[in-house]
Write an enzyme that holds these catalytic residues in place. Structure first.
Site, PDB file in Angstrom:
ATOM      1  N   ASN A 159       0.879  -1.158   0.000  1.00  0.00           N
ATOM      2  CA  ASN A 159       0.000   0.000   0.000  1.00  0.00           C
ATOM      3  C   ASN A 159       0.921   1.214   0.000  1.00  0.00           C
ATOM      4  OD1 ASN A 159      -1.828   1.988   0.474  1.00  0.00           O
ATOM      5  ND2 ASN A 159      -2.877   0.931   2.154  1.00  0.00           N
ATOM      6  N   ARG A 195      -8.882  17.171   3.807  1.00  0.00           N
ATOM      7  CA  ARG A 195      -9.683  17.424   2.595  1.00  0.00           C
ATOM      8  C   ARG A 195     -11.036  18.025   2.957  1.00  0.00           C
ATOM      9  NH1 ARG A 195      -9.128  11.428   0.329  1.00  0.00           N
ATOM     10  NH2 ARG A 195      -7.250  11.140   1.571  1.00  0.00           N
ATOM     11  N   ARG A 240      -2.129  -2.181  -3.932  1.00  0.00           N
ATOM     12  CA  ARG A 240      -3.292  -1.303  -3.905  1.00  0.00           C
ATOM     13  C   ARG A 240      -3.105  -0.246  -4.992  1.00  0.00           C
ATOM     14  NH1 ARG A 240      -4.876   3.238   0.580  1.00  0.00           N
ATOM     15  NH2 ARG A 240      -6.852   3.762  -0.376  1.00  0.00           N
ATOM     16  N   LYS A 249       3.144   1.043   3.372  1.00  0.00           N
ATOM     17  CA  LYS A 249       2.767  -0.042   4.277  1.00  0.00           C
ATOM     18  C   LYS A 249       2.882  -1.338   3.487  1.00  0.00           C
ATOM     19  CE  LYS A 249      -0.559   2.800   6.743  1.00  0.00           C
ATOM     20  NZ  LYS A 249      -1.958   3.210   6.656  1.00  0.00           N
ATOM     21  N   GLY A 298     -13.977   5.991  13.129  1.00  0.00           N
ATOM     22  CA  GLY A 298     -15.157   5.118  13.270  1.00  0.00           C
ATOM     23  C   GLY A 298     -14.922   4.012  14.283  1.00  0.00           C
ATOM     24  N   GLU A 346      -8.056  -3.578   4.780  1.00  0.00           N
ATOM     25  CA  GLU A 346      -7.786  -3.397   3.350  1.00  0.00           C
ATOM     26  C   GLU A 346      -6.672  -4.326   2.868  1.00  0.00           C
ATOM     27  OE1 GLU A 346      -7.659   0.810   4.178  1.00  0.00           O
ATOM     28  OE2 GLU A 346      -8.760   1.170   2.317  1.00  0.00           O
ATOM     29  N   HIS A 386     -12.119   3.837  -1.522  1.00  0.00           N
ATOM     30  CA  HIS A 386     -12.237   3.032  -0.291  1.00  0.00           C
ATOM     31  C   HIS A 386     -13.031   1.755  -0.552  1.00  0.00           C
ATOM     32  CE1 HIS A 386     -11.752   6.609   2.750  1.00  0.00           C
ATOM     33  NE2 HIS A 386     -10.606   5.980   2.559  1.00  0.00           N
TER      34      HIS A 386
HETATM   35  P1  ADP Z   1      -5.967   6.590   7.347  1.00  0.00           P
HETATM   36  O1  ADP Z   1      -7.138   7.047   6.529  1.00  0.00           O
HETATM   37  O2  ADP Z   1      -4.729   7.414   7.137  1.00  0.00           O
HETATM   38  O3  ADP Z   1      -5.743   5.099   7.336  1.00  0.00           O
HETATM   39  P2  ADP Z   1      -6.881   6.111  10.060  1.00  0.00           P
HETATM   40  O4  ADP Z   1      -7.950   5.173   9.663  1.00  0.00           O
HETATM   41  O5  ADP Z   1      -5.704   5.592  10.812  1.00  0.00           O
HETATM   42  O6  ADP Z   1      -6.377   6.972   8.845  1.00  0.00           O
HETATM   43  O7  ADP Z   1      -7.592   7.244  10.954  1.00  0.00           O
HETATM   44  C1  ADP Z   1      -6.895   8.310  11.474  1.00  0.00           C
HETATM   45  C2  ADP Z   1      -7.852   9.164  12.283  1.00  0.00           C
HETATM   46  O8  ADP Z   1      -8.385   8.368  13.343  1.00  0.00           O
HETATM   47  C3  ADP Z   1      -7.190  10.358  12.908  1.00  0.00           C
HETATM   48  O9  ADP Z   1      -8.024  11.489  12.774  1.00  0.00           O
HETATM   49  C4  ADP Z   1      -7.105   9.953  14.360  1.00  0.00           C
HETATM   50  O10 ADP Z   1      -7.122  11.066  15.205  1.00  0.00           O
HETATM   51  C5  ADP Z   1      -8.368   9.148  14.515  1.00  0.00           C
HETATM   52  N1  ADP Z   1      -8.330   8.352  15.737  1.00  0.00           N
HETATM   53  C6  ADP Z   1      -7.515   7.327  16.034  1.00  0.00           C
HETATM   54  N2  ADP Z   1      -7.736   6.912  17.311  1.00  0.00           N
HETATM   55  C7  ADP Z   1      -8.723   7.699  17.818  1.00  0.00           C
HETATM   56  C8  ADP Z   1      -9.408   7.789  19.076  1.00  0.00           C
HETATM   57  N3  ADP Z   1      -9.114   6.970  20.064  1.00  0.00           N
HETATM   58  N4  ADP Z   1     -10.370   8.711  19.214  1.00  0.00           N
HETATM   59  C9  ADP Z   1     -10.663   9.564  18.200  1.00  0.00           C
HETATM   60  N5  ADP Z   1     -10.068   9.541  17.005  1.00  0.00           N
HETATM   61  C10 ADP Z   1      -9.109   8.625  16.812  1.00  0.00           C
END
Ligand code: ADP
Length: 601
Positions: free
Chosen positions: A7, A235, A86, A14, A326, A381, A174
């Protein structure tokens, strides 16, 4: 099989090694290189109990890719059966994972104008890996592929035709994540995804919502690029395109400067200075008004999409949260779900607070009596890329040596210039339905065929475009046209008769009219198992006792990416008493009689 999954982004790499089969995959190794600065970067390698982190003298992604063989060797992972990559944008061309060769890499390269921020990094890694592991098959898995089933009314922007013809449409991204979490939720409910209406909410640095209608993506919030839709880390998501004119006049900004700002300096970062939701939640708790507003905007935008997609599908059985936010932010999930009681969705606040996601768990957090289920699960993913890579290489084999038979109705394959003659300059066909042969699809557009005796309306177009236009009809069709078409193998078009193809923008008079010689597509693995060779002819028995037939001289065509399937035309299908979509199977009767099982009829 051991699969190395890549990725490669613009600022991080990654990579993982999976032991993968068709249905499942186990992650043996997980590595990353990121935060490239001053000729150095941070790395992390996880393998069994080992968790190594540190700084390496690696200046960029290319160097990081080149360092990987030595890293894998150090961890004893020397046997690789495939590499899965990817690729963010597959355009309209790629609706499934595909085995890479020079031509496919060149085709992915032509999509760079659609994804200048993403595809070049993916392609750079692909090119390097093909040099580093020249004998290992490599597969591209596209973020856009899952959305190939979006109907034209969801993918079409209401803009001038010339722009649409140049490829300006919604694609969605996604896809690998949305597909995985929707499947995971269906598995947890214990009902096939084809019976469910699911809204998948992926909230990470990039964020999107997808309407997964009966197992297929129907719509998603990202558009031509991953910029449309939700508020994201940096974004903007949806903004009025009128902003371009305003910003140009007010600040003298070029389109490129505006585009960069919307991608890199907007979203949570533009609203608060930080793109990290954890920071924002800390600041909001300390009464920071900017952070509070940003969180509200983020949740409100996501809630609107959930409601919109329930309406788009005409129902909703489940919402699935995934991605860093999420998965980890109960307060964000609560804010998004608040106010959705009207459509039968109520959260259980205690369950929402105590979510544990180890081992691919997918806990449900809706209240007792909520009609709509709410899931949280980690996205996977890389795992999906490993599975799809394995699937692309080990194509489903026919059961008991019985070959699936497909009846092909009349259709055309068009060259790029034929598409322009028939539909207008720069026109791109719209893939409407993926075919079983990987990477091939039926277009939404139709054409008519005309000959001296008659005309055939609404003839299907199969994509992608080919170097030469080919028109495949049945013998009965050739009588209707009044043209004596020869029985030919696909692609052998020299000396074939001329026919007129009629499109909305013009007519094309072209040779290439054939009655396709019946054939069996197969791949090297199945061919070896069935004892078949490219170019040979076999006899195949099809159909039941009443109208069953043996088709002599059926050509075997072996292709790296082919799905094993026999193709006959409508006359042949009618003669054997089978129709389009009958799910018939044929039995190969070889002289050597290595394969001889009963017919499925
Ligand atoms: P990417 O799209 O780069 O893979 P991630 O899925 O790792 O990103 O998501 C990153 C986001 O998730 C960041 O905004 C980070 O602050 C948020 N995040 C990670 N852990 C927590 C948490 N415990 N509470 C709130 N937000 C979180």
């Amino acid at each position: 099989m051991n699969i190395l999954v890549f990725n490669a982004g613009s600022s991080s790499l990654k990579f993982s090694v999976f032991r993968a089969g068709h249905e499942d995959a186990e992650e043996l190794f997980k590595g990353s290189y990121e935060r490239f600065r001053d000729g150095k970067c941070e790395f992390r390698f996880r393998h069994g109990e080992t968790d190594e982190r540190g700084t390496a003298s690696i200046a960029g992604i290319d160097q990081a890719v080149e360092a990987i063989p030595a890293v894998l060797e150090r961890f004893g992972l020397t046997v690789l059966d495939a590499v899965g990559h990817r690729v963010v944008h597959g355009g309209a061309r790629f609706s499934a994972a595909i085995v890479l060769d020079d031509a496919i890499v060149a085709e992915i390269d032509t999509l760079t104008p659609l994804a200048p921020l993403h595809n070049p990094a993916n392609l750079g890694a692909i090119r390097l890996c093909r040099r580093l592991w020249p004998d290992v098959p490599q597969v591209a898995v596209f973020d856009t592929a899952f959305h190939a089933t979006n109907p034209p009314f969801a993918t079409t922007y209401a803009v001038p035709k010339e722009w649409r013809d140049a490829g300006l449409r919604r694609y969605g991204f996604h896809g690998t994540s949305h597909k995985y979490v929707a499947m995971r939720a269906a598995q947890e409910i214990g009902v096939p995804a084809s019976d469910l209406q699911i809204v998948s909410v992926h909230l990470g640095n990039g964020a999107s919502v997808c309407a997964v209608n009966r197992g297929k993506s129907m719509d998603s919030s990202m558009g031509m690029t991953p910029l449309e839709g939700l508020v994201m880390g940096t974004r903007s998501g949806d903004v009025d395109p009128g902003a371009f004119g305003f910003l140009g006049r007010r600040f003298g900004l070029s389109t490129q400067e505006i585009e960069t700002a919307l991608n890199n300096d907007s979203g949570l970062k533009g609203l608060t200075g930080s793109s990290d939701m954890r920071d924002l939640e800390d600041r909001a708790a300390k009464s920071d008004l900017d952070a509070q507003l940003a969180i509200e905007i983020f949740a409100y935008r996501a809630r609107k999409y959930v409601g919109a997609y329930a309406a788009a599908m005409g129902g909703i059985d489940a919402v699935v949260f995934t991605g860093g936010i999420g998965e980890n932010s109960p307060s964000m999930r609560r804010r998004i779900c608040d106010g959705l009681e009207f459509m039968g969705l109520r959260l259980d606040h205690d369950r929402n607070q105590s979510v544990h996601l180890a081992n691919r768990a997918a806990p449900q957090i809706q209240a007792y009596g909520s009609r709509v289920r709410v899931f949280v699960t980690e996205t996977a993913e890389q795992l999906m890329i490993a599975r799809e890579t394995a699937a692309a290489l080990t194509l489903p084999a026919p059961v008991n040596e019985e070959i699936p038979v497909a009846v092909s109705a009349r259709h055309v394959h068009l060259s790029a210039s034929a598409v322009e003659t028939l539909f207008g300059p720069g026109y791109q066909l719209t893939p409407a339905k993926p075919l079983r042969q990987p990477g091939q699809w039926a277009a939404a557009e139709r054409v008519a065929l005309a000959g001296p005796k008659g005309r055939l309306e609404r003839v299907a177009i199969l994509g992608p475009v080919r170097p030469r236009t080919q028109i495949e009809v049945s013998r009965t069709d050739s009588f209707a046209l009044g043209i004596d078409a020869p029985v030919r193998e696909s692609g052998k078009l020299d000396g074939t008769p001329v026919v007129t193809i009629a499109g909305p923008a013009g007519n094309l008079v072209t040779d290439g009219l054939i009655i396709a010689a019946r054939h069996i597509h197969t791949n090297p693995t199945d061919a070896a198992r069935l004892g078949l060779e490219d170019g040979e002819y076999v006899d195949v028995r099809i159909g039941d006792a009443d109208r069953g037939l043996t088709f002599a001289r059926t050509l075997i065509r072996v292709g790296a990416n082919s799905f094993t399937e026999m193709h006959i035309d409508t006359d042949e299908g009618n003669a054997a008493g089978i129709g389009v979509g009958d799910g018939e199977e044929g039995e190969i009767l070889q002289e050597a009689a290595t394969v001889r099982s009963h017919s499925a009829g």
